[in-house]
Design a protein around this motif. Structure first.
Motif, PDB file in Angstrom:
ATOM      1  N   LEU A   1      46.297  29.812   2.916  1.00  0.00           N
ATOM      2  CA  LEU A   1      47.562  29.097   2.653  1.00  0.00           C
ATOM      3  C   LEU A   1      48.334  28.897   3.946  1.00  0.00           C
ATOM      4  O   LEU A   1      48.164  29.664   4.903  1.00  0.00           O
ATOM      5  CB  LEU A   1      48.431  29.936   1.715  1.00  0.00           C
TER       6      LEU A   1
ATOM      7  N   THR B   1      56.870  30.687   0.987  1.00  0.00           N
ATOM      8  CA  THR B   1      56.888  31.967   0.280  1.00  0.00           C
ATOM      9  C   THR B   1      55.484  32.469  -0.078  1.00  0.00           C
ATOM     10  O   THR B   1      55.178  33.644   0.098  1.00  0.00           O
ATOM     11  CB  THR B   1      57.703  31.785  -1.021  1.00  0.00           C
ATOM     12  N   HIS B   2      54.649  31.563  -0.569  1.00  0.00           N
ATOM     13  CA  HIS B   2      53.336  31.986  -1.066  1.00  0.00           C
ATOM     14  C   HIS B   2      52.484  32.603   0.059  1.00  0.00           C
ATOM     15  O   HIS B   2      52.035  33.745  -0.034  1.00  0.00           O
ATOM     16  CB  HIS B   2      52.629  30.774  -1.688  1.00  0.00           C
TER      17      HIS B   2
ATOM     18  N   MET C   1      58.624  36.054  -6.258  1.00  0.00           N
ATOM     19  CA  MET C   1      57.876  35.954  -7.515  1.00  0.00           C
ATOM     20  C   MET C   1      58.709  36.502  -8.673  1.00  0.00           C
ATOM     21  O   MET C   1      59.446  37.472  -8.529  1.00  0.00           O
ATOM     22  CB  MET C   1      56.549  36.707  -7.421  1.00  0.00           C
TER      23      MET C   1
ATOM     24  N   PHE D   1      42.925  25.497   4.381  1.00  0.00           N
ATOM     25  CA  PHE D   1      41.988  25.666   3.271  1.00  0.00           C
ATOM     26  C   PHE D   1      40.773  24.765   3.480  1.00  0.00           C
ATOM     27  O   PHE D   1      40.900  23.544   3.585  1.00  0.00           O
ATOM     28  CB  PHE D   1      42.668  25.321   1.937  1.00  0.00           C
TER      29      PHE D   1
ATOM     30  N   THR E   1      60.986  29.726  -4.032  1.00  0.00           N
ATOM     31  CA  THR E   1      61.484  30.137  -2.730  1.00  0.00           C
ATOM     32  C   THR E   1      62.726  31.018  -2.890  1.00  0.00           C
ATOM     33  O   THR E   1      62.870  32.038  -2.214  1.00  0.00           O
ATOM     34  CB  THR E   1      61.829  28.880  -1.900  1.00  0.00           C
TER      35      THR E   1
ATOM     36  N   ARG F   1      50.667  33.426 -11.699  1.00  0.00           N
ATOM     37  CA  ARG F   1      52.032  33.990 -11.585  1.00  0.00           C
ATOM     38  C   ARG F   1      52.985  32.853 -11.262  1.00  0.00           C
ATOM     39  O   ARG F   1      52.572  31.733 -10.928  1.00  0.00           O
ATOM     40  CB  ARG F   1      52.056  35.137 -10.582  1.00  0.00           C
TER      41      ARG F   1
ATOM     42  N   SER G   1      52.499  28.513  -7.510  1.00  0.00           N
ATOM     43  CA  SER G   1      53.216  27.434  -6.802  1.00  0.00           C
ATOM     44  C   SER G   1      53.206  26.114  -7.552  1.00  0.00           C
ATOM     45  O   SER G   1      53.956  25.205  -7.221  1.00  0.00           O
ATOM     46  CB  SER G   1      52.700  27.182  -5.381  1.00  0.00           C
TER      47      SER G   1
HETATM   48  C1  MLC Z   1      47.871  17.455   2.556  1.00  0.00           C
HETATM   49  N1  MLC Z   1      48.117  16.178   2.193  1.00  0.00           N
HETATM   50  C2  MLC Z   1      48.809  16.171   1.075  1.00  0.00           C
HETATM   51  C3  MLC Z   1      48.997  17.520   0.748  1.00  0.00           C
HETATM   52  N2  MLC Z   1      48.406  18.291   1.678  1.00  0.00           N
HETATM   53  N3  MLC Z   1      49.289  15.168   0.327  1.00  0.00           N
HETATM   54  C4  MLC Z   1      49.960  15.475  -0.767  1.00  0.00           C
HETATM   55  N4  MLC Z   1      50.170  16.766  -1.150  1.00  0.00           N
HETATM   56  C5  MLC Z   1      49.709  17.788  -0.415  1.00  0.00           C
HETATM   57  N5  MLC Z   1      49.916  19.045  -0.779  1.00  0.00           N
HETATM   58  C6  MLC Z   1      47.674  14.939   2.821  1.00  0.00           C
HETATM   59  C7  MLC Z   1      47.731  14.936   4.312  1.00  0.00           C
HETATM   60  O1  MLC Z   1      48.954  14.462   4.751  1.00  0.00           O
HETATM   61  C8  MLC Z   1      46.586  13.995   4.635  1.00  0.00           C
HETATM   62  O2  MLC Z   1      46.975  12.666   4.364  1.00  0.00           O
HETATM   63  C9  MLC Z   1      45.554  14.338   3.612  1.00  0.00           C
HETATM   64  O3  MLC Z   1      46.303  14.847   2.492  1.00  0.00           O
HETATM   65  C10 MLC Z   1      44.580  15.389   4.064  1.00  0.00           C
HETATM   66  O4  MLC Z   1      45.266  16.357   4.851  1.00  0.00           O
HETATM   67  P1  MLC Z   1      44.707  17.815   5.016  1.00  0.00           P
HETATM   68  O5  MLC Z   1      45.563  18.577   5.936  1.00  0.00           O
HETATM   69  O6  MLC Z   1      43.232  17.750   5.291  1.00  0.00           O
HETATM   70  O7  MLC Z   1      44.971  18.374   3.603  1.00  0.00           O
HETATM   71  P2  MLC Z   1      44.240  19.469   2.877  1.00  0.00           P
HETATM   72  O8  MLC Z   1      43.685  20.484   3.821  1.00  0.00           O
HETATM   73  O9  MLC Z   1      43.332  18.834   1.945  1.00  0.00           O
HETATM   74  O10 MLC Z   1      45.468  20.210   2.136  1.00  0.00           O
HETATM   75  C11 MLC Z   1      45.603  20.267   0.787  1.00  0.00           C
HETATM   76  C12 MLC Z   1      46.088  21.659   0.437  1.00  0.00           C
HETATM   77  C13 MLC Z   1      47.406  21.938   1.200  1.00  0.00           C
HETATM   78  C14 MLC Z   1      46.309  21.711  -1.057  1.00  0.00           C
HETATM   79  C15 MLC Z   1      45.052  22.705   0.819  1.00  0.00           C
HETATM   80  O11 MLC Z   1      48.338  20.963   0.855  1.00  0.00           O
HETATM   81  C16 MLC Z   1      47.950  23.298   0.963  1.00  0.00           C
HETATM   82  O12 MLC Z   1      47.548  24.266   1.613  1.00  0.00           O
HETATM   83  N6  MLC Z   1      48.887  23.432   0.029  1.00  0.00           N
HETATM   84  C17 MLC Z   1      49.546  24.708  -0.249  1.00  0.00           C
HETATM   85  C18 MLC Z   1      51.023  24.544  -0.272  1.00  0.00           C
HETATM   86  C19 MLC Z   1      51.732  25.865  -0.449  1.00  0.00           C
HETATM   87  O13 MLC Z   1      51.443  26.868   0.172  1.00  0.00           O
HETATM   88  N7  MLC Z   1      52.716  25.881  -1.345  1.00  0.00           N
HETATM   89  C20 MLC Z   1      53.463  27.117  -1.631  1.00  0.00           C
HETATM   90  C21 MLC Z   1      54.951  26.806  -1.694  1.00  0.00           C
HETATM   91  S1  MLC Z   1      55.827  28.287  -2.091  1.00  0.00           S
HETATM   92  P3  MLC Z   1      46.218  11.378   4.941  1.00  0.00           P
HETATM   93  O14 MLC Z   1      46.390  10.365   3.883  1.00  0.00           O
HETATM   94  O15 MLC Z   1      46.971  11.103   6.184  1.00  0.00           O
HETATM   95  O16 MLC Z   1      44.798  11.743   5.202  1.00  0.00           O
HETATM   96  C22 MLC Z   1      56.194  28.105  -3.739  1.00  0.00           C
HETATM   97  C23 MLC Z   1      56.678  29.304  -4.461  1.00  0.00           C
HETATM   98  C24 MLC Z   1      55.545  29.875  -5.234  1.00  0.00           C
HETATM   99  O17 MLC Z   1      55.964  27.094  -4.295  1.00  0.00           O
HETATM  100  O18 MLC Z   1      55.651  30.071  -6.427  1.00  0.00           O
HETATM  101  O19 MLC Z   1      54.513  30.106  -4.594  1.00  0.00           O
END
Ligand code: MLC
Ligand code: AMP
Length: 499
Positions: free
Chosen positions: A202, A207-208, A306, A230, A302, A298, A276
């Motif tokens: 991640l 937060t996650h 949790m 990832f 933010t 779960r 998340s």
């Molecule tokens: C990347 N891209 C996204 C994106 N992530 N577009 C929409 N939504 C997303 N989440 C886009 C990039 O800009 C790029 O666009 C293309 O997708 C590929 O980029 P990448 O870097 O190769 O993406 P990728 O590795 O595939 O990432 C996807 C993912 C990442 C799901 C692995 O987004 C991720 O790690 N998400 C986790 C978010 C997180 O940690 N949230 C926790 C919040 S805390 P293009 O078109 O230019 O190619 C919270 C509280 C709780 O919410 O309860 O936890």
């Protein structure tokens, strides 16, 4: 001398020879060495003028030094403010202005741009990144022990920005107690120990990845496989020797789409955690059929860390997020009156406990709107609780899109689109997406006979907003659908343009 978070998460490892971080490049960093590095970084922070309570803005790559910087910030009594690496300069400018940091740490490749962005401010900029980062280089020459600055449970440890329905991001103030109490609850509940090995794929600016994954590992003394991002192949190769994975639902759907993801690979795994964003019941079932493991879902935010978790021992029910964590109260209230509703009714999810933040930075009015004097925080999520307290999330009262675990507030994008010459109005909404859960669509009403083009919209969005917030399609309409009160009916748009 006490420092709530340092004493619990970091100090116990000062002489721990076990491996903490195993990085993508094959290097392994022991806990004791990590603590020495954190101390060196803490000296640099102090020399740069960082005082207890000061904010440190960090927009940096996912490196062991970035994690050590978090530890250093805690040790130096500062307030750690991590930012998404995808943010544009325009977005960054807002956070710097609002948080008024006394130090900015960025990727070495962005140093010139950030110095330009903050010209006029006296804030120093230091860099991380490979062997050339100025912060890393300065730390190399520092002593490897540092006396932690006194910090009480209610002192701030972190400021995490979360977008708002008004379009302006709000800094959630998180105290040492908020972070520690949650780490203790989760570590106990999920039975994390120093025998565990977590695959950490991640980002570390939310937060996650930063608190749920990192703080629980630190508290337990577990090993962390630090993946820079990832990547299904990398996860598959680490699964046989790991015990834990924490991810957003996209991790699990992507793993399931790979035929190489088999039951055999996960023999050593103890727990898969999802959060998340909503995990589809279908994904939960498919995962169990493929691996024999039931994903533990779960729920958190933010502002609250949790809130609930499915049980470790006990029924993990697909489509539910489990029970309130120890020390955390959850109730369902009538969104209009605030009155507590009986089990089975749908209403606003409210939460109270040591996990709940101290309010929004510099926003007392917003804080008062969302955090009741009684200590209950209005999550903006709609849910229902069973008689025995199991929570299911059924929707949101806030206008929010969650794409791949990232929160996207339509208002922020609508504000940018509405400023483009030739736009009369716009409405941004989410539609189901198999990979990201939801994806962003914009409906735009253009001035009649105007020269508005889709490219102009894309260019404007690109210059102002992080890529993950960009609408993936623009739909030109003559008018937006509205109800009798004049409110845009996003549900109508979702139905019209959904898959
Ligand atoms: C990347 N891209 C996204 C994106 N992530 N577009 C929409 N939504 C997303 N989440 C886009 C990039 O800009 C790029 O666009 C293309 O997708 C590929 O980029 P990448 O870097 O190769 O993406 P990728 O590795 O595939 O990432 C996807 C993912 C990442 C799901 C692995 O987004 C991720 O790690 N998400 C986790 C978010 C997180 O940690 N949230 C926790 C919040 S805390 P293009 O078109 O230019 O190619 C919270 C509280 C709780 O919410 O309860 O936890
Ligand atoms: P953030 O503001 O980025 O911390 O995101 C918090 C929001 O993510 C919550 O208010 C929920 O809407 C959503 N969320 C987190 N975990 C879950 C979950 N397990 N199921 C559904 N939504 C979730």
């Amino acid at each position: 001398m006490t420092n709530t978070l340092y004493d619990a998460l970091f100090a116990p490892h000062e002489r721990n020879p076990a491996v903490f971080l195993r990085c993508d490049d094959g290097t392994a960093l022991r806990y004791d060495a990590f603590l020495k590095r954190a101390a060196q970084l803490a000296h640099v922070l102090k020399n740069a003028g960082v005082q207890p309570g000061d904010r440190i803005v960090v927009q940096a790559p996912k490196l062991s030094d970035t994690i050590a910087l978090y530890a250093a910030s805690v040790q130096a009594g500062a307030v750690y403010l991590p930012l998404n690496t995808a943010y544009t300069e325009a977005e960054l400018g807002y956070f710097i202005e609002d948080a008024d940091p006394s130090l900015i740490v960025c990727d070495a490749k962005n140093e010139a741009a950030i110095n330009m962005l903050i010209s006029g401010r006296a804030t120093p900029v230091l860099t991380l990144g490979g062997s050339s980062g100025s912060l890393s280089l300065a730390a190399n020459d520092m002593p490897d022990s540092f006396t932690p600055v006194d910090r009480a449970p209610d002192d701030l440890a972190a400021l995490l920005y979360t977008s708002g329905t008004t379009g302006r991001s709000k800094g959630a103030m998180l105290s040492h107690k908020n972070l520690l109490s949650n780490a203790i609850s989760l570590t106990n509940l999920w039975e994390i120990t120093n025998q565990d090995c977590l695959i950490h794929a991640l980002p570390i600016f939310h937060t996650h990845g930063l608190f749920v994954a990192m703080n629980t590992s630190l508290l337990a003394g577990a090993e962390v496989r630090l993946h820079t991002a990832f990547d299904v192949e990398k996860v598959l190769s680490d699964l046989p020797s790991a015990t834990l994975l924490m991810g957003v639902p996209t991790f699990y759907t992507r793993l399931l789409s790979d035929t190489g993801f088999t039951e055999e690979l996960v023999q050593n795994m103890r727990l898969f955690v999802s959060g998340s964003a909503p995990l589809l019941a279908e994904t939960h079932r498919e995962f169990e059929a493929r691996t024999g493991h039931r994903i533990l879902e779960r729920y958190g935010m933010t502002e609250t860390n949790m809130i609930t978790s499915n049980p470790y021992d006990g029924e993990r029910v697909a489509g539910t997020v489990g029970y309130a964590l120890p020390g955390t109260e959850v109730k369902i209230t009538d969104p209009e009156t605030g009155k507590t509703l009986p089990a089975g009714d749908i209403g606003m999810i409210e939460v109270r406990g040591d996990n709940v933040f101290k309010g929004y930075w510099n926003m007392p009015v917003k804080t008062a709107e969302e955090l009741r004097a009684s200590g209950f925080f209005l999550t903006g999520d709609l849910g229902t609780q069973s008689q025995d307290g199991r929570l299911a999330i059924v929707g949101r009262s806030k206008d929010l899109i969650i794409s791949g675990g990232y929160n996207i507030y339509p208002k922020e994008i609508e504000d940018v689109l509405n400023d483009v010459p030739g736009v009369v109005e716009s409405a941004v909404f989410g539609v189901p997406n198999a990979d990201f859960g939801e994806s962003v669509i914009a409906a735009v009403v253009a001035e009649p006979n105007g020269a508005l083009t889709e490219q102009a919209l894309k260019d404007s969005v690109a210059s102002k907003l992080a890529r993950f917030k960009h609408p993936r399609a623009f739909k030109f309409m003559d008018t937006l659908p509205r109800n009798t009160m004049g409110k845009v009916q996003k549900n109508v748009l979702r139905e019209a343009y959904g898959p």
